[in-house]
Design a protein around this motif. Structure first.
Motif, PDB file in Angstrom:
ATOM      1  N   ALA A 160      -8.055  -4.272  -3.561  1.00 18.04           N
ATOM      2  CA  ALA A 160      -9.123  -5.207  -3.892  1.00 18.04           C
ATOM      3  C   ALA A 160      -8.565  -6.623  -3.892  1.00 18.04           C
ATOM      4  N   TRP A 169       0.841  -1.207   0.000  1.00 11.65           N
ATOM      5  CA  TRP A 169       0.000   0.000   0.000  1.00 11.65           C
ATOM      6  C   TRP A 169       0.873   1.252   0.000  1.00 11.65           C
ATOM      7  N   ARG A 172      -3.885   2.879  -7.957  1.00 15.16           N
ATOM      8  CA  ARG A 172      -4.052   4.248  -7.461  1.00 15.16           C
ATOM      9  C   ARG A 172      -4.875   5.097  -8.430  1.00 15.16           C
ATOM     10  N   ASP A 215      -6.336   2.179  -4.011  1.00 17.05           N
ATOM     11  CA  ASP A 215      -7.504   1.312  -3.919  1.00 17.05           C
ATOM     12  C   ASP A 215      -7.001  -0.122  -3.787  1.00 17.05           C
ATOM     13  N   SER A 237      -9.502  -1.191 -13.139  1.00 13.63           N
ATOM     14  CA  SER A 237      -8.855  -0.813 -11.872  1.00 13.63           C
ATOM     15  C   SER A 237      -7.661   0.112 -12.074  1.00 13.63           C
TER      16      SER A 237
END
Length: 262
Positions: free
Chosen positions: A199, A117, A191, A197, A244
């Motif tokens: 998932a 992240w 991003r 984001d 995405s």
């Protein structure tokens, strides 16, 4: 830089993170009360950075445990970059070894997601692939196209633990569901709109991204995904990844005739 100055600086750093070196001027500094204050300030900065960089781990193990682990890590692995936001690349493996003794076998996986992240958050900006540009291509030659993941795209598959659910539950301070299946999970970090984001992602999708990162064509990447996850819907997987913002724009992707940059 003179040899004497370089030796002094090396000994000074060594004195902060461990026994002082042979330089007599450093030894005299270590004996001064102010040196302990300076050392404590540096260690506090390292510890605070690691706690901030691994928020899901802090929720999992508690602040006190994490601070203790961070202090031991800082003693063993001093920062190599003044930007403490980037500190702790090998911290997931470090606390994973500590966690084994307490039965926390999933710590490395969860910490890895905290790290991914962070890497997605600080990566360079890059224009993502336009789905319309991809749809406009000749479908007969689509298999020879090479797509490159965006600089901010990160992914990983964790075979032994529901790492993504563990990470998301703790990072967002949600309640863990006791009926969560204890199976492997994957995660995708992108991003879109300048915000990370996260998932869930399948093992085959991870293999697909890894193949694309290696510079393989879409046909070869699809083969890698199918070998990893037989029965995967390649079309749906590609559509999900494109939606995405996982891939860079076609203007920066690898053309079919170009060798792999990896």
């Amino acid at each position: 830089m003179t040899t004497t100055l370089a030796r002094f600086q090396d000994d000074f750093v060594s004195a902060i993170f461990g026994p002082s070196g042979a330089d007599s001027s450093v030894a005299s500094l270590v004996d001064q009360p102010g040196f302990a204050v300076y050392r404590n300030t540096i260690f506090k900065g390292c510890v605070d950075a690691l706690v901030a960089n691994y928020p899901a781990i802090e929720v999992l193990v508690g602040t006190q445990w994490l601070e203790g682990a961070a202090f031991e890590y800082a003693r063993a692995q001093p920062p190599g970059d003044p930007r403490l936001l980037l500190y702790g690349r090998s911290f997931p493996e470090f606390i994973g070894r500590l966690g084994q003794a307490h039965g926390l076998h999933y710590l490395t996986d969860v910490a890895t997601l905290d790290r991914l992240w962070l890497e997605a958050h600080v990566a360079n900006d890059e224009r993502p692939l336009d789905p319309h540009a991809l749809a406009a291509l000749d479908p007969h030659t689509l298999g020879e196209l090479r797509l490159r993941p965006c600089a901010s795209t990160r992914w990983a598959w964790f075979a032994s633990h529901p790492a993504f659910t563990l990470w998301k539950t703790n990072r967002e301070r949600q309640t863990w569901s006791s009926d969560t299946p204890w199976t492997g999970e994957g995660a995708l970090m992108t991003r879109p709109a300048h915000a990370v984001d996260a998932a869930p992602i399948t093992q085959g999708a991870c293999a697909f991204l890894t193949a694309c990162e290696a510079g393989l064509t879409l046909e070869a990447a699809a083969g890698a995904a199918l070998q990893t996850e037989p029965g995967i819907d390649i079309g749906a997987t590609l559509a999900t990844l494109v939606a995405s913002d996982a891939f860079a724009s076609l203007s920066t992707a690898c053309p079919a005739s170009s060798p792999s940059p990896h």
